[in-house]
Every structure is written in structure tokens, then in C-alpha cells.
Design a protein around this motif. Structure first.
Motif, PDB file in Angstrom:
ATOM      1  N   GLU A  73      12.890 -39.048  17.876  1.00 36.96           N
ATOM      2  CA  GLU A  73      12.868 -39.524  16.490  1.00 36.96           C
ATOM      3  C   GLU A  73      13.139 -38.328  15.590  1.00 36.96           C
ATOM      4  N   GLU A  75      13.680 -36.227  12.165  1.00 30.71           N
ATOM      5  CA  GLU A  75      13.286 -36.208  10.759  1.00 30.71           C
ATOM      6  C   GLU A  75      14.510 -36.372   9.866  1.00 30.71           C
ATOM      7  N   ASP A  76      15.610 -35.749  10.264  1.00 29.12           N
ATOM      8  CA  ASP A  76      16.890 -35.900   9.576  1.00 29.12           C
ATOM      9  C   ASP A  76      17.941 -36.187  10.636  1.00 29.12           C
ATOM     10  N   ASP A 112       9.262 -35.082  21.548  1.00 27.65           N
ATOM     11  CA  ASP A 112       9.278 -34.495  20.214  1.00 27.65           C
ATOM     12  C   ASP A 112      10.652 -33.892  19.931  1.00 27.65           C
ATOM     13  N   GLU A 113      11.041 -33.935  18.674  1.00 21.66           N
ATOM     14  CA  GLU A 113      12.351 -33.414  18.298  1.00 21.66           C
ATOM     15  C   GLU A 113      12.514 -31.947  18.680  1.00 21.66           C
TER      16      GLU A 113
END
Length: 447
Positions: free
Chosen positions: A133, A135-136, A219-220
Motif C-alpha cells: 500500500e 502512500e503516494d 510495508d512499503e
């Protein structure tokens, strides 16, 4: 440990033109080792049956680095960079006969964690993609999922507005059954704007065969890829923050955490104390209870419990410090073993040497180990006392409890318990010092 057999393919063929470097991107260092070393370390956590590295740009240099990091890895060549699917296809001969799961990693993506890889290798789907996922989401490819799993991967340039609003992005990392890989990868085409063979197209091909495709998320930060020097610097900062946090959580004292620099394989035992401005190169082990004082550099060495190092000391590859050894300021140790209780207080070089227990090495001592062509060893016995400013011209042995006089040049073996003095005879000339200085001053005045 993986429940099924695993093989890992590491893609390391790209040039990395945005790095503005003649060196292959995967050889730029992060945490003291080449980027590809992080992917190989991650692969190692799966205990794979085999590891295949696909090299391309700078293949010879990449192969040399991989051989040092993972001697059992197989290196294959992608002569033309025609996409990720084409790169993985070069690994097929190395996978002949393998039955199990193949995981595709990237040599420029250093932070994939063990738990994430375990989830990929243990997932029951025929093909699994690692997603995150964002954030940008930016220009990442998007993962379109439904109740039936992963439906397709849509590249940003091919996505409509609705698809671009999806935050679940493609990392590029994939796990799939080896037989399925062999079946489908030969059917990839390059009918796209870039004219490349995309690994992501395997999802559509697999679904057409009725296979189950799915997504594992992480996590990204784990999916961070390195494409520029700025991203490399940011990755280094992230790596060091992780390493410092892990050391503190494992019972290590860092007196000024932000100034301590770790390598990927640094091991420090609990209750060790690390001072400010200490740099750990690759291959360092510091046992519990040891102390590294400020401004030291350590690489390829072992420091035993109770030892103290520094400040301002350098331990080079092959340095082995026994328990309660003291190495002081401006001391350099290289390819040398110091047994229990040895003291080397200051201003000393010990290279290609063995120092017996509780020996004392005076200031300014040098093992003269190199004759311009060959290296030679120095042996110093237990409880020997080496006087300050002793030059030990190797190969040479100083016996147990032997003593060397300060300022000596030792060129022959010294038997146990002996006193060795190797100085030039001192000759005092009364009044000559004053007359010499007067003459020199006069000469200076006369220009």
C-alpha cells in the motif's frame, strides 16, 4: 524454513543509468556490501536449493562480487536487456529438473524481509505477487484484486483514472511454481510500447490456464528500490536506523547511536558498549561485554568478551582479539591473533602476527611484515615484554617471557626468557651539540 523446495532468481542485469556511474547499479554499496548482497542475504533465509543471479551490464564485475558473497550461486547472462520476463527466461536452464517454488527478487531492492519471503514461499496459490500500500502510488503498476485473488497487474501508463486511484502497488517480486514458470514464460510477448517482455504478464497467462493467483502484502519500506544516488543515500539512512534500533533492542549500549555505522553482517553481543563515531565494515563480530571506544574502524575481525578497543584504533581483516585484550589509541591490527590478556597500548602496528597471552607490546612497536614482495609472520610468546619503539623484522620469533630493549631492531629469533637489545652504540661528543647548532644558525643567517 520453507515448507516446499525453493529456488531464488535474482535479477541483477540493469545498467542503472540514473546512478550516473560506470559501475553496475547492484554493486553500489549499502550497509558495507553491494546492493545485490542484500538480495542474496534475503534469499539465504529461505534455505533455497539453488540461487541464480541474472547478470548483464558489467557482468564480470557482478560475477566476482556474487562469488565472494554467495559462492554456490549460479550466474547466467542476459546479453540484451529486453525486460524482466526475458531476464527470468535466461535462468530456465539452471532450473531444469527443479520442482518447487521459484521466487524472483531484484538486486536493487535491498529491504525485503524474512517474514515476507516466508509468506511468499509458503502461500498456496500457483502464482503470488508481492504488493504494498503506497502512500503516494505515483507511477507504480497497480494490483487489481477481487475475492478470487489477483486479477491483473495494470501498468500506470495503461491505467484509467479508476485504476490509478488504487493504492495497492506492484513491487515486482513474484513467487510461482517452477513447472508453471517453465510453461508460461516462453509464451510472453513483447507487444507493448517498450518492446519488452514483462514478467507481470504471467499473471494473465496463469489465470487463463485456470491457475490461482494472489497477493502477499508488506510495508512499503521493504519494497524500496534504488535508482539514484539520492535514493541510495536515503536507503543507507534507513538501513542504519534499523541496525541501530536492533542493536539497542538486543542489549547493546550505543553511547551516541546516530554516529555508529553498521554493515549488513555486523554482530554485536549483549552488554557490549559501542562509543561514538565507530564504523563497522563487513565481517565484524564483537562478543558480549566487549567495549569499542570512540573513533574506531573495524572490518573482518573478531573481538572477544571483555576486550577493549580504542579510541582511534583500526582492526583490519584477520584481526582476532582474545578475552580481556586491550588495544589502545592509534593501534592497527591486521591478520593477527592476540591471545587472552594481551596489551597493546598505543602507536603500534601488528600485522601477520601471533601474540601470546598476557604479552605487553610497548608504544611504537612495528612488525615489519612486508619485504616488498612477500608477507612474513612474527611470533611473540606468552608474557613477553616488547619495549617501546621495537622494530620486529619478520620472519622472527620472540620467545615466552622474553624482553626487547626499547628502540631495538630485532632481526633474529629471541629465545624464551632472554633480553634482546638491537640498538646502535650511543656515542656522546662533549660540546659538539652547541657548536653544531651555532654553525647551523650562522648558515641560515647568511642565506
Amino acid at each position: 524454513m520453507a515448507e516446499t523446495s525453493v529456488a531464488v532468481v535474482v535479477l541483477a542485469a540493469g545498467q542503472g543509468s540514473r546512478m550516473q556511474s560506470d559501475m553496475p547499479k547492484v554493486l553500489h554499496r549499502l550497509g558495507g556490501v553491494p546492493l545485490v548482497g542484500h538480495a542474496l542475504a534475503a534469499a539465504r533465509s529461505l534455505e533455497p536449493e539453488q540461487v541464480i543471479v541474472v547478470a548483464g551490464h558489467g557482468a564480470e564485475a557482478v560475477e566476482r562480487a556474487v562469488r565472494k558473497l554467495e559462492p554456490e550461486a549460479r550466474i547466467v547472462l542476459q546479453r540484451d536487456q529486453l525486460g524482466t520476463g526475458h531476464a527470468v527466461r535466461q535462468a530456465l536452464p539452471g532450473l531444469e529438473g527443479f520442482e518447487g517454488k521459484v521466487i524472483v527478487l531484484y538486486g536493487d531492492t535491498p529491504f525485503i524481509g524474512e517474514e515476507t519471503l516466508s509468506a511468499l514461499s509458503g502461500h498456496p496459490a500457483d502464482l503470488v505477487v508481492l504488493g504494498f500500500e503506497a502512500e503516494d502510488p505515483g507511477r507504480y503498476g497497480r494490483l487489481v484484486v477481487s475475492g478470487k485473488g489477483l486479477e491483473r497487474i495494470v501498468e500506470y501508463k495503461d491505467a484509467d483514472a479508476a485504476i490509478r486511484r488504487i493504492a495497492l502497488c506492484n513491487s515486482g517480486v513474484m513467487a510461482l511454481d517452477a513447472a508453471l514458470l517453465r510453461q508460461l514464460i516462453v509464451r510472453l510477448t513483447n507487444e507493448n510500447a517498450a518492446g519488452e517482455y514483462y514478467l507481470t504478464d504471467l499473471v494473465e497467462l496463469a489465470r487463463a490456464e485456470g491457475c490461482r493467483t494472489d497477493v502477499v502484502t508488506c510495508d512499503e519500506e521493504e519494497t524500496l528500490g534504488i535508482n539514484t544516488r539520492a535514493e541510495l543515500a536515503a536507503a543507507e539512512a534507513a538501513f542504519q536506523a534499523r541496525a541501530r534500533r536492533a542493536a539497542l533492542e538486543n542489549g547493546v549500549t550505543l553511547t551516541d547511536p546516530g554516529t555508529v555505522w553498521f554493515s549488513l553482517d555486523t554482530f554485536i553481543g549483549r552488554d557490549a558498549i559501542i562509543g561514538a563515531n565507530v564504523v563497522f565494515g563487513p565481517g565484524v563480530t564483537v562478543e558480549s561485554g566487549a567495549e569499542i571506544l570512540p573513533f574506531c574502524h573495524l572490518e573482518g575481525c573478531h573481538v572477544s568478551a571483555g576486550a577493549t578497543v580504542g579510541p582511534f584504533a583500526r582492526l583490519r581483516p584477520g584481526a582476532e582479539l582474545g578475552g580481556d585484550v586491550h588495544v589502545g589509541n592509534f593501534v592497527e591490527i591486521k591478520n593477527a591473533v592476540l591471545d587472552e590478556g594481551v596489551k597493546v597500548g598505543h602507536l603500534t602496528y601488528l600485522g601477520d602476527a601471533h601474540v601470546g597471552e598476557h604479552a605487553n607490546i610497548g608504544a611504537g612497536t612495528v612488525t615489519c611484515n612486508y619485504d616488498g614482495v612477500m608477507k612474513h609472520r612474527t611470533e611473540i610468546g606468552a608474557r613477553a615484554f616488547i619495549g617501546s619503539d621495537t622494530m620486529l623484522v619478520a620472519p622472527v620469533r620472540v620467545g615466552a617471557q622474553a624482553v626487547t630493549g626499547s628502540g631495538s631492531v630485532i632481526t633474529r629469533d629471541v629465545e624464551d626468557g632472554a633480553l634482546a637489545i638491537g640498538r646502535a652504540r650511543q656515542d656522546n661528543k662533549p660540546g659538539l651539540g652547541i657548536r653544531l647548532m651555532q654553525a647551523l644558525r650562522l648558515r641560515k643567517e647568511q642565506g
